[in-house]
Design a protein around this motif. Structure first.
Motif, PDB file in Angstrom:
ATOM      1  N   SER A  74     -15.284  12.099  -6.122  1.00 51.01           N
ATOM      2  CA  SER A  74     -15.428  12.833  -7.381  1.00 51.01           C
ATOM      3  C   SER A  74     -16.012  14.213  -7.114  1.00 51.01           C
ATOM      4  CB  SER A  74     -16.318  12.055  -8.360  1.00 51.01           C
ATOM      5  OG  SER A  74     -17.642  12.010  -7.887  1.00 51.01           O
ATOM      6  N   GLU A  75     -15.966  15.029  -8.138  1.00 53.35           N
ATOM      7  CA  GLU A  75     -16.458  16.407  -8.073  1.00 53.35           C
ATOM      8  C   GLU A  75     -15.850  17.103  -6.863  1.00 53.35           C
ATOM      9  OE1 GLU A  75     -20.732  16.329  -8.450  1.00 53.35           O
ATOM     10  OE2 GLU A  75     -20.613  14.904 -10.112  1.00 53.35           O
ATOM     11  N   GLY A  76     -16.654  17.769  -6.055  1.00 53.77           N
ATOM     12  CA  GLY A  76     -16.138  18.477  -4.884  1.00 53.77           C
ATOM     13  C   GLY A  76     -15.548  17.565  -3.832  1.00 53.77           C
ATOM     14  N   GLY A  77     -15.922  16.291  -3.867  1.00 55.11           N
ATOM     15  CA  GLY A  77     -15.426  15.329  -2.889  1.00 55.11           C
ATOM     16  C   GLY A  77     -14.183  14.574  -3.325  1.00 55.11           C
ATOM     17  N   LYS A  78     -13.600  14.991  -4.446  1.00 53.42           N
ATOM     18  CA  LYS A  78     -12.392  14.307  -4.906  1.00 53.42           C
ATOM     19  C   LYS A  78     -11.293  14.456  -3.850  1.00 53.42           C
ATOM     20  CE  LYS A  78      -9.705  13.511  -9.017  1.00 53.42           C
ATOM     21  NZ  LYS A  78      -9.568  13.804 -10.436  1.00 53.42           N
ATOM     22  N   GLY A  79     -10.745  13.324  -3.432  1.00 48.20           N
ATOM     23  CA  GLY A  79      -9.727  13.297  -2.396  1.00 48.20           C
ATOM     24  C   GLY A  79     -10.285  13.050  -1.001  1.00 48.20           C
ATOM     25  N   ALA A  80     -11.610  13.013  -0.868  1.00 50.57           N
ATOM     26  CA  ALA A  80     -12.237  12.801   0.440  1.00 50.57           C
ATOM     27  C   ALA A  80     -12.625  11.341   0.658  1.00 50.57           C
ATOM     28  CB  ALA A  80     -13.460  13.702   0.591  1.00 50.57           C
ATOM     29  N   THR A  81     -12.277  10.473  -0.271  1.00 53.88           N
ATOM     30  CA  THR A  81     -12.492   9.035  -0.110  1.00 53.88           C
ATOM     31  C   THR A  81     -11.129   8.359  -0.135  1.00 53.88           C
ATOM     32  OG1 THR A  81     -14.681   9.086  -1.119  1.00 53.88           O
ATOM     33  CG2 THR A  81     -13.534   6.980  -1.142  1.00 53.88           C
ATOM     34  N   HIS A  82     -10.920   7.453   0.813  1.00 57.74           N
ATOM     35  CA  HIS A  82      -9.603   6.842   0.999  1.00 57.74           C
ATOM     36  C   HIS A  82      -9.793   5.345   1.256  1.00 57.74           C
ATOM     37  CE1 HIS A  82      -5.952   6.333   3.769  1.00 57.74           C
ATOM     38  NE2 HIS A  82      -5.441   6.626   2.592  1.00 57.74           N
ATOM     39  N   HIS A  83      -9.548   4.537   0.254  1.00 60.78           N
ATOM     40  CA  HIS A  83      -9.684   3.086   0.392  1.00 60.78           C
ATOM     41  C   HIS A  83      -8.322   2.454   0.644  1.00 60.78           C
ATOM     42  CE1 HIS A  83     -13.878   2.804  -0.673  1.00 60.78           C
ATOM     43  NE2 HIS A  83     -13.671   3.555  -1.744  1.00 60.78           N
ATOM     44  N   ILE A  84      -8.301   1.523   1.605  1.00 59.37           N
ATOM     45  CA  ILE A  84      -7.074   0.790   1.915  1.00 59.37           C
ATOM     46  C   ILE A  84      -7.398  -0.707   1.810  1.00 59.37           C
ATOM     47  CG2 ILE A  84      -5.228   0.415   3.579  1.00 59.37           C
ATOM     48  CD1 ILE A  84      -6.024   3.127   4.860  1.00 59.37           C
ATOM     49  N   PRO A  85      -7.293  -1.254   0.598  1.00 61.57           N
ATOM     50  CA  PRO A  85      -7.558  -2.688   0.433  1.00 61.57           C
ATOM     51  C   PRO A  85      -6.369  -3.528   0.887  1.00 61.57           C
ATOM     52  CG  PRO A  85      -7.113  -1.655  -1.697  1.00 61.57           C
ATOM     53  CD  PRO A  85      -7.061  -0.564  -0.672  1.00 61.57           C
ATOM     54  N   LEU A  86      -6.675  -4.626   1.582  1.00 58.73           N
ATOM     55  CA  LEU A  86      -5.640  -5.526   2.086  1.00 58.73           C
ATOM     56  C   LEU A  86      -5.832  -6.919   1.499  1.00 58.73           C
ATOM     57  CD1 LEU A  86      -5.751  -4.544   5.873  1.00 58.73           C
ATOM     58  CD2 LEU A  86      -4.218  -3.655   4.099  1.00 58.73           C
ATOM     59  N   ALA A  87      -4.756  -7.650   1.380  1.00 52.97           N
ATOM     60  CA  ALA A  87      -4.823  -9.026   0.887  1.00 52.97           C
ATOM     61  C   ALA A  87      -5.495  -9.922   1.925  1.00 52.97           C
ATOM     62  CB  ALA A  87      -3.416  -9.538   0.597  1.00 52.97           C
ATOM     63  N   PRO A  88      -6.177 -10.968   1.477  1.00 53.12           N
ATOM     64  CA  PRO A  88      -6.715 -11.942   2.427  1.00 53.12           C
ATOM     65  C   PRO A  88      -5.572 -12.472   3.302  1.00 53.12           C
ATOM     66  CG  PRO A  88      -7.493 -12.436   0.218  1.00 53.12           C
ATOM     67  CD  PRO A  88      -6.446 -11.356   0.084  1.00 53.12           C
ATOM     68  N   GLY A  89      -5.906 -12.796   4.541  1.00 57.31           N
ATOM     69  CA  GLY A  89      -4.898 -13.309   5.453  1.00 57.31           C
ATOM     70  C   GLY A  89      -4.148 -12.233   6.213  1.00 57.31           C
ATOM     71  N   ALA A  90      -4.568 -10.964   6.065  1.00 61.09           N
ATOM     72  CA  ALA A  90      -3.879  -9.870   6.753  1.00 61.09           C
ATOM     73  C   ALA A  90      -3.822 -10.128   8.256  1.00 61.09           C
ATOM     74  CB  ALA A  90      -4.573  -8.546   6.471  1.00 61.09           C
ATOM     75  N   THR A  91      -2.652  -9.915   8.832  1.00 59.28           N
ATOM     76  CA  THR A  91      -2.423 -10.076  10.265  1.00 59.28           C
ATOM     77  C   THR A  91      -2.377  -8.697  10.920  1.00 59.28           C
ATOM     78  OG1 THR A  91      -0.034  -9.969   9.990  1.00 59.28           O
ATOM     79  CG2 THR A  91      -1.068 -12.171   9.856  1.00 59.28           C
TER      80      THR A  91
END
Length: 183
Positions: A74-91
């Motif tokens: 948010s604010e000046g840091g908008k775009g500087a956070t990148h979440h990659i959630p994966l489903a359980p069981g990811a190989t």
């Protein structure tokens, strides 16, 4: 040595605006079964730190309120956070795509340093992650993680620091960490 320690603490405690103090931007890659929500919240408004976290979908696994793909800073840091959630069981096949996505985003942010928060509770059967399925990484998958990161860093003059932060399957943690760093 004191100057180096002060530089590290400046990242999260300095009262000056981040872009006035830093000459370059740093990335943090959190690879763990759980979202790196503590680290992410520290830098959520900071354009000088790019934070990417690969973790289990927070709709399924703790912390439930952080780590969603649409939480981008948010604010000046908008775009500087990148979440990659994966489903359980990811190989490894799924995890490799996530690592590649994170590394592409990190390099696109034009960083001059990378800190890897290395959570090894992604190992199949880790006691912290098994209640809701865990991930299915094991053995040489961790060597592949290191190789995958190395492929993106090859030819770049970007130092990498690894900080081992989690992993509770004690009979494999040391080997898994060595594989990532050695990859």
């Amino acid at each position: 040595m004191q100057e180096r320690l002060e530089s590290l603490t400046d990242i999260s405690t300095d009262s000056e605006p981040p872009n006035k103090k830093r000459k370059c931007r740093v990335a943090i890659l959190d690879i763990d079964y759980h979202c790196g929500n503590g680290t992410g919240s520290i830098f959520y408004r900071d354009p000088g730190i790019f934070f990417s976290s690969i973790h289990c979908d927070p709709g399924v696994e703790y912390p439930f309120n952080a780590g969603y793909a649409d939480q981008i800073g948010s604010e000046g840091g908008k775009g500087a956070t990148h979440h990659i959630p994966l489903a359980p069981g990811a190989t490894w096949e799924t995890y490799k795509i996530a690592i590649e996505k994170a590394m592409n985003a990190i390099l696109a942010y034009d960083v001059c340093g990378l800190v890897v928060s290395l959570g090894l509770d992604t190992y199949e059967g880790d006691s912290v992650a098994v209640n809701r399925g865990g991930f299915k990484l094991s053995g040489l998958d961790y060597l592949e993680i290191g190789k995958c990161m190395g492929k993106f860093m090859k030819g770049k003059n970007i130092p990498i620091v690894f900080v081992q932060e989690g992993g509770y399957k004690m009979d494999v943690v040391g080997e898994a960490a060595a594989h990532v760093v050695g990859g």
